[in-house]
Structure formats: C-alpha cells, structure tokens
Scaffold this motif. Structure first.
Motif, PDB file in Angstrom:
ATOM      1  N   PRO A  66      37.086  79.267  45.637  1.00  0.00           N
ATOM      2  CA  PRO A  66      38.540  79.422  45.787  1.00  0.00           C
ATOM      3  C   PRO A  66      39.264  78.892  44.550  1.00  0.00           C
ATOM      4  N   MET A  67      39.879  79.792  43.784  1.00  0.00           N
ATOM      5  CA  MET A  67      40.592  79.385  42.566  1.00  0.00           C
ATOM      6  C   MET A  67      42.087  79.435  42.832  1.00  0.00           C
ATOM      7  N   GLU A  68      42.733  78.272  42.716  1.00  0.00           N
ATOM      8  CA  GLU A  68      44.170  78.228  43.041  1.00  0.00           C
ATOM      9  C   GLU A  68      44.996  78.970  41.998  1.00  0.00           C
ATOM     10  N   GLN A  69      44.625  78.832  40.740  1.00  0.00           N
ATOM     11  CA  GLN A  69      45.465  79.412  39.682  1.00  0.00           C
ATOM     12  C   GLN A  69      44.699  80.481  38.935  1.00  0.00           C
ATOM     13  N   GLY A  70      44.817  81.719  39.417  1.00  0.00           N
ATOM     14  CA  GLY A  70      44.193  82.836  38.717  1.00  0.00           C
ATOM     15  C   GLY A  70      42.713  82.632  38.519  1.00  0.00           C
ATOM     16  N   ASP A  71      42.223  83.079  37.385  1.00  0.00           N
ATOM     17  CA  ASP A  71      40.786  83.057  37.147  1.00  0.00           C
ATOM     18  C   ASP A  71      40.410  82.091  36.033  1.00  0.00           C
ATOM     19  N   ALA A  72      40.312  80.830  36.383  1.00  0.00           N
ATOM     20  CA  ALA A  72      39.855  79.822  35.418  1.00  0.00           C
ATOM     21  C   ALA A  72      38.333  79.897  35.319  1.00  0.00           C
ATOM     22  N   PRO A  73      37.744  79.318  34.284  1.00  0.00           N
ATOM     23  CA  PRO A  73      36.284  79.286  34.199  1.00  0.00           C
ATOM     24  C   PRO A  73      35.647  78.556  35.386  1.00  0.00           C
ATOM     25  N   PHE A  74      34.411  78.955  35.663  1.00  0.00           N
ATOM     26  CA  PHE A  74      33.669  78.389  36.789  1.00  0.00           C
ATOM     27  C   PHE A  74      32.292  77.963  36.291  1.00  0.00           C
ATOM     28  N   LEU A  75      31.724  77.014  37.009  1.00  0.00           N
ATOM     29  CA  LEU A  75      30.349  76.610  36.771  1.00  0.00           C
ATOM     30  C   LEU A  75      29.626  76.675  38.104  1.00  0.00           C
ATOM     31  N   SER A  76      28.720  77.634  38.219  1.00  0.00           N
ATOM     32  CA  SER A  76      27.897  77.730  39.421  1.00  0.00           C
ATOM     33  C   SER A  76      26.675  76.861  39.151  1.00  0.00           C
ATOM     34  N   SER A  77      26.642  75.694  39.799  1.00  0.00           N
ATOM     35  CA  SER A  77      25.692  74.656  39.428  1.00  0.00           C
ATOM     36  C   SER A  77      24.577  74.530  40.458  1.00  0.00           C
ATOM     37  N   GLY A  78      23.457  75.199  40.148  1.00  0.00           N
ATOM     38  CA  GLY A  78      22.290  75.127  41.018  1.00  0.00           C
ATOM     39  C   GLY A  78      21.047  74.947  40.161  1.00  0.00           C
ATOM     40  N   THR A  79      19.933  75.529  40.587  1.00  0.00           N
ATOM     41  CA  THR A  79      18.717  75.476  39.779  1.00  0.00           C
ATOM     42  C   THR A  79      19.040  75.927  38.357  1.00  0.00           C
ATOM     43  N   TRP A  80      19.873  76.968  38.272  1.00  0.00           N
ATOM     44  CA  TRP A  80      20.474  77.370  37.000  1.00  0.00           C
ATOM     45  C   TRP A  80      21.935  76.982  37.019  1.00  0.00           C
ATOM     46  N   SER A  81      22.460  76.627  35.858  1.00  0.00           N
ATOM     47  CA  SER A  81      23.900  76.424  35.730  1.00  0.00           C
ATOM     48  C   SER A  81      24.461  77.639  35.012  1.00  0.00           C
ATOM     49  N   LEU A  82      25.458  78.273  35.611  1.00  0.00           N
ATOM     50  CA  LEU A  82      26.060  79.456  35.004  1.00  0.00           C
ATOM     51  C   LEU A  82      27.527  79.176  34.770  1.00  0.00           C
ATOM     52  N   ILE A 109      33.958  91.848  35.377  1.00  0.00           N
ATOM     53  CA  ILE A 109      32.765  91.399  34.650  1.00  0.00           C
ATOM     54  C   ILE A 109      32.682  89.884  34.749  1.00  0.00           C
ATOM     55  N   ARG A 110      31.489  89.382  35.057  1.00  0.00           N
ATOM     56  CA  ARG A 110      31.264  87.936  35.017  1.00  0.00           C
ATOM     57  C   ARG A 110      30.723  87.628  33.623  1.00  0.00           C
ATOM     58  N   TYR A 111      31.609  87.101  32.800  1.00  0.00           N
ATOM     59  CA  TYR A 111      31.248  86.786  31.419  1.00  0.00           C
ATOM     60  C   TYR A 111      30.750  85.349  31.410  1.00  0.00           C
ATOM     61  N   LEU A 112      29.468  85.158  31.192  1.00  0.00           N
ATOM     62  CA  LEU A 112      28.950  83.811  31.391  1.00  0.00           C
ATOM     63  C   LEU A 112      27.737  83.500  30.534  1.00  0.00           C
ATOM     64  N   LYS A 113      27.382  82.249  30.594  1.00  0.00           N
ATOM     65  CA  LYS A 113      26.212  81.762  29.866  1.00  0.00           C
ATOM     66  C   LYS A 113      25.267  81.069  30.827  1.00  0.00           C
ATOM     67  N   ASN A 114      23.989  81.393  30.690  1.00  0.00           N
ATOM     68  CA  ASN A 114      22.933  80.769  31.480  1.00  0.00           C
ATOM     69  C   ASN A 114      22.540  79.447  30.842  1.00  0.00           C
ATOM     70  N   ILE A 115      22.599  78.362  31.593  1.00  0.00           N
ATOM     71  CA  ILE A 115      22.206  77.044  31.091  1.00  0.00           C
ATOM     72  C   ILE A 115      21.125  76.520  32.031  1.00  0.00           C
ATOM     73  N   GLN A 147      40.695  83.083  24.386  1.00  0.00           N
ATOM     74  CA  GLN A 147      41.536  82.561  25.470  1.00  0.00           C
ATOM     75  C   GLN A 147      41.340  81.044  25.593  1.00  0.00           C
ATOM     76  N   HIS A 148      42.298  80.402  26.270  1.00  0.00           N
ATOM     77  CA  HIS A 148      42.233  78.949  26.451  1.00  0.00           C
ATOM     78  C   HIS A 148      42.519  78.623  27.916  1.00  0.00           C
ATOM     79  N   TRP A 149      41.751  77.704  28.466  1.00  0.00           N
ATOM     80  CA  TRP A 149      41.961  77.300  29.857  1.00  0.00           C
ATOM     81  C   TRP A 149      41.990  75.776  29.946  1.00  0.00           C
ATOM     82  N   ASP A 150      42.513  75.275  31.067  1.00  0.00           N
ATOM     83  CA  ASP A 150      42.621  73.825  31.250  1.00  0.00           C
ATOM     84  C   ASP A 150      41.680  73.284  32.318  1.00  0.00           C
ATOM     85  N   LYS A 151      41.056  74.206  33.092  1.00  0.00           N
ATOM     86  CA  LYS A 151      40.268  73.755  34.246  1.00  0.00           C
ATOM     87  C   LYS A 151      38.841  74.262  34.182  1.00  0.00           C
ATOM     88  N   LEU A 152      37.996  73.640  34.972  1.00  0.00           N
ATOM     89  CA  LEU A 152      36.650  74.144  35.229  1.00  0.00           C
ATOM     90  C   LEU A 152      36.347  73.913  36.705  1.00  0.00           C
TER      91      LEU A 152
END
Length: 435
Positions: free
Chosen positions: A244-260, A288-294, A386-391
C-alpha cells in the motif's frame, strides 16, 4: 455474505496458504497452512522436489476448505525463472533450480549468437546467470528440450495440475529473458536465433484471467470446489500489488530471499545506461517493474542455519558489534556456497581486517545489504532521471528493525516498513478484482 479467497504463495524456503476476505472495507487474512521448501542437492546438481510441492499445495487447499467450506477462487505465485519440461503431460526430471551451475557453460554460446547488448535492448531484462533463457539453452544442449513437448513455469504447472488448463502468465514470462519489452509477448527472433521450439512459447495471458474450476478428482481430494485464477504468478509482481503506497508510486524493496529494489514505470527503459547499471524491466499488472535484483536475506538465512540461532538472536548479536566493514553481497561466490559463514569471512579477509566474532560477521552482513540498497537507489534515480523521498519495504526483511534503520542511513530516504505478507495480499487483490 463473506466471500473468501485463497492465495498460495510459495517461496524458495517455504510455502503458505492464506485465506483472505473483505471486512468493513479492510482486507483480512488468515494463514491456514505452511510448509517448508528447499533446494535439494542430487549428483552435484540442485533441483526442486516438484511432486512434494504439488502434494503440499493440495494439502493446504484441503486445510483451507476444512476451515472455510466456501472459497470463491484460488491462485498460486512462486519465485520466477524456474520451469517444468513436460512429455506426455509428465514432468521431465530433474526440475532444476536457478541456483544450479549448469548455465555457466552455455552463457558464452548464447551471447555469441545474441550479444547481451542486443538481448537487453529487446527484452530489458538484466543479466542473471540463472535467467530461463540460459536454462533452456542448457536443456537444448543436453538434449532435454528435444525430448520435451511442453514447458510451463512452476506456478503455471501447479495451476494446470489443479484445473487442467495451461496458461502462460505475463509477469512471470518476462523473467525468462525471452519476452519483448515493447510487444509484451515472447520474442520470435530470439526463439529462432537460439533454436528454441516456438510451439512451446504461445501467446501470454494477463493476470486476473479465470482458468477454470478444480478438476473433479482434485475437488474430491481437497474436499471442495472453487475457481482457479491467474494472479501475477511471479511473486515479486504480486508483492508490488500488495504494497500500500500512500503517495503515488515511490520505490519499493521487496525483501525476502531475494531483495528487489525498484519502482513502477509506465514504459521500459532499455538504454545502454540502464543495461550497464544492470536494472531489469519486468512485467507488472499494467506497468513495468523497473528494478534491481540484490542478493537479499538468502545470506542471512544461510548463516542463521549454520549458527543454529534465531533471526532475533542474530539481530541482538549484531547490536553488540562495532565492526561495519562492507562486502559485495552480489558477488557470485555467495550464490550457493557450501559454507556461507566461511565464504563471507574469506571475502572480508581478502580486503582487510577479518571479523573477530559471529557478531561481527552478522553486523557486516546487515551493513553490506543496506549499503547495497543505497547504491541501487541512487543508480535508479540517475538512470530514470527521477527523485524520490521514500522507500517502502515489504516482505520478511521489513520485520528486521535494525536492517531498516541501516537502510534509512545508507539510502538517506524515509523508510516505510510494512511487515506484511505483501505477496499473498497482492495475489488476493488480483483475485478479488475479477469477481
């Protein structure tokens, strides 16, 4: 009357069956079944026990029906890139896991046919040695593909076993490295160049599609009947739907076995700058989910097993250490070492002072992960302009307050931790939208 839905969310270390329903405008959930999942090492190769996975899928559905006799629909999401080859509608064993090393030998050959620059321009998918494109080419070289009549990604295979309908779901298909970023379909030029049988790669189906009902024998076995639906079967695609993102589409970190770590974009970015930064353009539900696999919590999970202590105890140990040296969590050496603890220690020793205690080693892992998140966030801002303030952080890692604090420190952003089953929630939301 309350309508119940069932999300089956299977990760590399465990699977869970979660029933969801709306109550006064709020999504409520209850976990009704959980089972372990793990990679098996057989004859020097790493594989999944696909039959055990399917047995657990059915066991969990039975448990769900025992508690909630009326279930509107169900769906399954899993990790990406892995698949089942079929002959006479039977699996061709083994079902390899993406951590198996068999792709290493064929990567140079694939790139000699289609240079990676060209692949990235067409698909927008970052280079990972385990991408399905390399796995399938390894199967071709080994003669397994010539024997096969069909190919289904793991969640598609499990859904087909339940309802008898084969579908290729868009979000997971993009993880193969074979889908054209512009058309959103399998790229015939890539298939032809690599000699992959085009009949195995038909048109893709969007998440939210109803596949059918449980087959009569399955319904009898699990004690109920329901609709089978395609969610975003790539677990990260479902997780992003569940954040649930309160303010539009800020970056996200899906943090599991992989961090995305990523952000939702309207269009793919397949520029040379994006390729060099190793960002990927995976399919989302209408974006598009623009992301990096960590590398992610995999490193922590391995060390936790070796030390035989809880994750909470690891956090407490880390707090006693002042050792904050950083190592590169994305190095290939940490993908599947026999001894993760020794591998990290060796990596740190190669460049300076070694960790003196387990507490030092654990603290170094947390700092190294958070540092890597910061680097990826800044790269993403540079490439997108682009620039964002949240994660937003969701998934198992969101429960680790120490790691969240370090992430805020290394990114310089406001971290919003959401210790929720984001993947199951996203899976449920997609099911609920189509009723």
């Amino acid at each position: 009357m309350q309508k119940n839905y069932l999300a089956i969310d299977i990760g590399a270390s465990s699977g869970r069956h979660i029933v969801g329903w709306m109550e006064n405008g709020v999504l409520r959930t209850e976990e009704v079944y959980r089972f372990p999942n793990s990679v098996q090492r057989v004859n020097g190769h790493l594989k999944w026990d696909i039959d055990s996975l399917f047995a657990n899928v059915k066991n969990g559905i039975r448990e769900a029906f025992a508690k909630y006799p009326a279930i509107e629909s169900l769906s399954i999401d899993t990790w990406a890139v892995d698949y089942v080859l079929l002959k006479n509608d039977q699996p061709i064993y083994p079902v390899y896991t993406y951590r198996d090393s068999r792709t290493q030998a064929v990567i140079p050959e694939v790139h000699s046919i289609l240079p990676f620059e060209q692949l990235y321009q067409r698909t927008g998918i970052q280079f990972q040695p385990f991408n399905s494109i390399y796995q399938l080419y390894a199967d071709k070289k080994a003669g397994r593909l010539a024997e096969a009549e069909d190919f289904l990604m793991i969640p598609e295979y499990l859904l087909w076993k339940l309802c008898g309908v084969k579908a290729r779901e868009y979000t997971n298909a993009t993880s193969t490295g074979l889908v054209n970023a512009q058309t959103g379909e399998y790229d015939p030029e890539i298939l032809q160049a690599l000699g992959l049988p085009e009949t195995m790669f038909p048109k893709l189906t969007a998440p939210g599609t109803v596949l059918g009902s449980l087959m009569p024998n399955i319904a009898a076995e699990v004690g109920g009947q329901t609709k089978v639906v395609l969610c975003a079967t790539h677990d990260t695609a479902s997780a992003v739907e569940g954040i649930p993102m309160e303010q539009g589409d800020a970056p996200f970190l899906s943090s599991g076995t992989w961090s995305l770590l990523g952000v939702k974009l309207a269009k793919p970015i397949t520029s040379p700058e994006s390729r060099r930064a190793n960002f990927t353009n995976e399919g989302g539900v209408g974006y598009i989910r623009y992301l990096k696999n960590i590398m992610g919590l995999w490193i922590i999970q391995c060390v936790q097993k070796q030390l035989g202590i809880s994750f909470a105890e690891m956090v407490e140990l880390a707090k006693t250490s002042t050792y904050t040296r950083i190592f590169d969590v994305n190095e290939a050496r940490f993908s599947a070492p026999q001894d993760m603890h020794a591998e990290i220690r060796a990596a740190l020793t190669e460049t300076g002072e070694a960790p003196a205690t387990d507490a030092d080693l654990i603290n170094s892992i947390y700092h190294s992960l958070a540092y890597c998140y910061g680097e990826a966030y800044r790269e993403m801002e540079a490439v997108t302009g682009q620039h964002w303030d949240k994660l937003y952080i969701a998934g198992g890692g969101a429960k680790n307050a120490t790691l969240n604090e370090l992430t805020a420190h290394y990114t310089g952003k406001q971290v919003v931790a959401l210790p929720i089953e984001a993947t199951a929630i996203g899976n449920l939301k997609i099911q609920m939208n189509i009723q």
